[in-house]
Design an enzyme around this catalytic site. Structure first.
Site, short mmCIF file in Angstrom:
data_model
loop_
_atom_site.label_atom_id
_atom_site.label_comp_id
_atom_site.label_asym_id
_atom_site.label_seq_id
_atom_site.Cartn_x
_atom_site.Cartn_y
_atom_site.Cartn_z
N THR A 1 41.16 41.23 30.89
CA THR A 1 40.17 40.26 31.35
C THR A 1 39.37 40.90 32.48
O THR A 1 39.36 42.11 32.63
CB THR A 1 40.86 38.94 31.78
OG1 THR A 1 39.87 37.93 31.99
CG2 THR A 1 41.73 39.11 33.00
N TYR A 2 38.69 40.07 33.26
CA TYR A 2 37.89 40.59 34.38
C TYR A 2 38.19 39.76 35.62
O TYR A 2 38.67 38.64 35.54
CB TYR A 2 36.40 40.58 34.04
CG TYR A 2 35.84 39.21 33.78
CD1 TYR A 2 35.28 38.46 34.80
CD2 TYR A 2 35.91 38.64 32.52
CE1 TYR A 2 34.78 37.19 34.57
CE2 TYR A 2 35.40 37.37 32.27
CZ TYR A 2 34.85 36.65 33.30
OH TYR A 2 34.37 35.39 33.07
N GLY B 1 40.86 30.14 31.51
CA GLY B 1 40.49 30.13 30.10
C GLY B 1 41.69 30.43 29.22
O GLY B 1 42.82 30.06 29.52
N ALA B 2 41.43 31.12 28.10
CA ALA B 2 42.49 31.41 27.14
C ALA B 2 43.65 32.17 27.77
O ALA B 2 44.80 32.04 27.36
CB ALA B 2 41.92 32.19 25.97
N ALA B 3 43.37 32.99 28.79
CA ALA B 3 44.43 33.75 29.47
C ALA B 3 45.48 32.83 30.09
O ALA B 3 46.64 33.23 30.26
CB ALA B 3 43.82 34.65 30.54
N LYS C 1 46.65 49.18 41.22
CA LYS C 1 47.37 48.04 40.67
C LYS C 1 47.93 47.17 41.78
O LYS C 1 48.24 47.64 42.88
CB LYS C 1 48.46 48.46 39.70
CG LYS C 1 49.71 49.03 40.31
CD LYS C 1 50.73 49.30 39.21
CE LYS C 1 51.99 49.92 39.76
NZ LYS C 1 53.02 50.03 38.73
N SER D 1 38.97 34.68 32.71
CA SER D 1 39.04 35.69 33.77
C SER D 1 40.35 35.53 34.52
O SER D 1 41.19 34.72 34.16
CB SER D 1 37.89 35.56 34.75
OG SER D 1 37.96 34.28 35.35
#
Length: 117
Positions: A57-58, A73-75, A9, A25
């Site tokens: 996400t990635y 994007g949506a994130a 992390k 992403s």
């Protein structure tokens, strides 16, 4: 049987950009990716400390040394520039492997740079 265990992390990095009109992403500085053992296109969980939002996400590779943490994007709707997030990756392993596995935890500075020890 396999268990899903914390692999690595990035603890408390700062969002530097949020790009709504982009394919989804999270873009991460390549130095931070290397330090946490993250690979491009790897699935990650993102936890926003400022508002409690969580998303999956990635990873997209960001410019090395830039400190970039950009939700795309949506994130991008889940965080604002300046928010503090934790980026978490998990790995599947056997219970025997999991008992001895040591995750990598990276604590960057306030500018998303690696701290020299």
């Amino acid at each position: 049987m396999f268990v899903n265990v914390l692999k690595s992390k990035l603890h408390r990095v700062k969002v530097t950009q949020a790009e709504l009109n982009y394919v989804g992403s999270i873009t991460i500085d390549e130095d931070l990716m290397d330090a946490a053992g993250l690979m491009e296109n790897e699935q990650v969980h993102v936890v926003n400390n400022n508002n409690g939002e969580r998303l999956i996400t990635y990873v997209i590779k960001g410019e090395r040394g830039s400190g970039i943490i950009c939700l795309n994007g949506a994130a991008a709707r889940r965080a604002q520039v300046g928010d503090i997030v934790i980026i978490i990756a998990y790995a599947m392993m056997t219970p025997d492997e999991a008992r001895t596995f040591k995750p990598t935890v990276v604590f960057p500075d306030d500018n998303n740079r690696l701290v020299k020890e």
